[in-house]
Enzyme design. Sequence first.
Site, PDB file in Angstrom:
ATOM      1  N   GLU A 195      -0.663  -5.062 -66.864  1.00 33.58           N
ATOM      2  CA  GLU A 195      -0.719  -6.108 -65.655  1.00 33.58           C
ATOM      3  C   GLU A 195       0.058  -7.179 -65.832  1.00 33.58           C
ATOM      4  OE1 GLU A 195      -2.352  -7.341 -61.942  1.00 33.58           O
ATOM      5  OE2 GLU A 195      -2.533  -5.354 -63.187  1.00 33.58           O
ATOM      6  N   ARG A 213      -1.565   0.268 -58.460  1.00 35.16           N
ATOM      7  CA  ARG A 213      -1.962  -0.105 -59.927  1.00 35.16           C
ATOM      8  C   ARG A 213      -0.744   0.364 -60.715  1.00 35.16           C
ATOM      9  NH1 ARG A 213      -5.317  -2.796 -58.104  1.00 35.16           N
ATOM     10  NH2 ARG A 213      -7.816  -2.711 -58.572  1.00 35.16           N
ATOM     11  N   HIS A 223       0.604  -9.803 -58.856  1.00 33.66           N
ATOM     12  CA  HIS A 223      -0.424  -9.287 -58.182  1.00 33.66           C
ATOM     13  C   HIS A 223      -1.274 -10.175 -57.013  1.00 33.66           C
ATOM     14  CE1 HIS A 223      -4.289  -6.258 -59.065  1.00 33.66           C
ATOM     15  NE2 HIS A 223      -4.042  -6.267 -57.949  1.00 33.66           N
ATOM     16  N   ARG A 257      -7.357   3.269 -47.544  1.00 32.36           N
ATOM     17  CA  ARG A 257      -7.591   2.397 -46.520  1.00 32.36           C
ATOM     18  C   ARG A 257      -6.295   1.555 -46.352  1.00 32.36           C
ATOM     19  NH1 ARG A 257     -12.501   0.509 -44.932  1.00 32.36           N
ATOM     20  NH2 ARG A 257     -13.563   1.418 -46.692  1.00 32.36           N
ATOM     21  N   ILE A 258      -5.542   1.192 -47.543  1.00 28.10           N
ATOM     22  CA  ILE A 258      -4.352   0.206 -47.498  1.00 28.10           C
ATOM     23  C   ILE A 258      -3.209   1.212 -46.974  1.00 28.10           C
ATOM     24  CG2 ILE A 258      -2.592  -0.893 -48.677  1.00 28.10           C
ATOM     25  CD1 ILE A 258      -4.895  -1.696 -50.651  1.00 28.10           C
TER      26      ILE A 258
END
Length: 348
Positions: A287, A259, A306, A178-179
């Site tokens: 992360e 990610r 993020h 979608r992105i």
Amino acid sequence: MRPTTDNGPVPGSRPRLLLAMGPGVADRLLTDTHRTRLAALTRTDPHLVAHDLAAPAPGAAAALAEAELLLTCWGATPLTAEVLRRAPRLKAVVHAAGSVKHHITDACWERGIAVTSAAAANALPVAEYTLAAILFAGKRVLHSARRYAELRTGHDWLTASADWGNHRRTVGIVGASRIGRRVLELLRPFDFEVLLHDPYVTKDEARALGAEGVGLDELCARSTVVSVHAPQLPATHRMISAERIAAMPDGATLINTARGSLVDEEALLPHLVAGRLHAVLDVTDPELPPPDSPLYTLPNVLLTPHVAGSLGNELHRMADQALEEIARYGRGEPFAEPVRASDLRRSA
């Protein structure tokens, strides 16, 4: 219980709804206007938020037992079989954020619960961030800003920028998610050659999206900007591998807003330290990089925490979409953005 027919709820009736999300999330997600509309569309206390459905407070437990709809967002409790036993009337979950993988379990699908998410609303800010990163990469904005601050004097920028610019640059998009598709839309007005890799998209489909469909090896070898938009799946782990990183042209930029696990960062780091490649990393693996990570200080790396997804007033766009889905449900209409169990096998 809400009136129903053989085909589902009676259009125009107001379902009972419970908000279920992490502490503080509802206050950032919902404006007073949103809460007023929510109260008009449903039978709910728009200020009652269940933070832990596994061990709900008495008020939340009573609301959960009557709820036909859950409005969830970040920090929602996983809807296990045990939680669902506390919600015998639950028929649908409206998620006012992107991925539902954290809290929608097999028990939800087995129960036949309908699910929708605001992934489309959350895709836009990520795509906008990506477009800005692509354009800034071509203009070497990060490098020139830092060099300007170091020199603080006149400089022959015309000579220094001989290989800069966005005219007919080759941009590689990894994943027609979608992105990824929103990024492709945003790239249309610009003078780029766009490549796309997605194993589920044919060359004709890629062409319709405004790109040339190619294999991932070819995309990495040809692109001066590579932007990653694939889901985190076992098949995509370290898909931007050491070999593909080594094949990227000198001076190329890698953008990752998906990610961190999709990129072999251990293999990427030497290329960044040597200055051969540039990177815009909104996600990393882990992360939070360790305090001594070179990613924090390398002049050719833009590291952000993020933030590409919805932040600040962008959360209200997700609330808008969620409320539209709740309105559709109340009218007896299907969700505009349904999530199906089969979709999650190859989506974020």
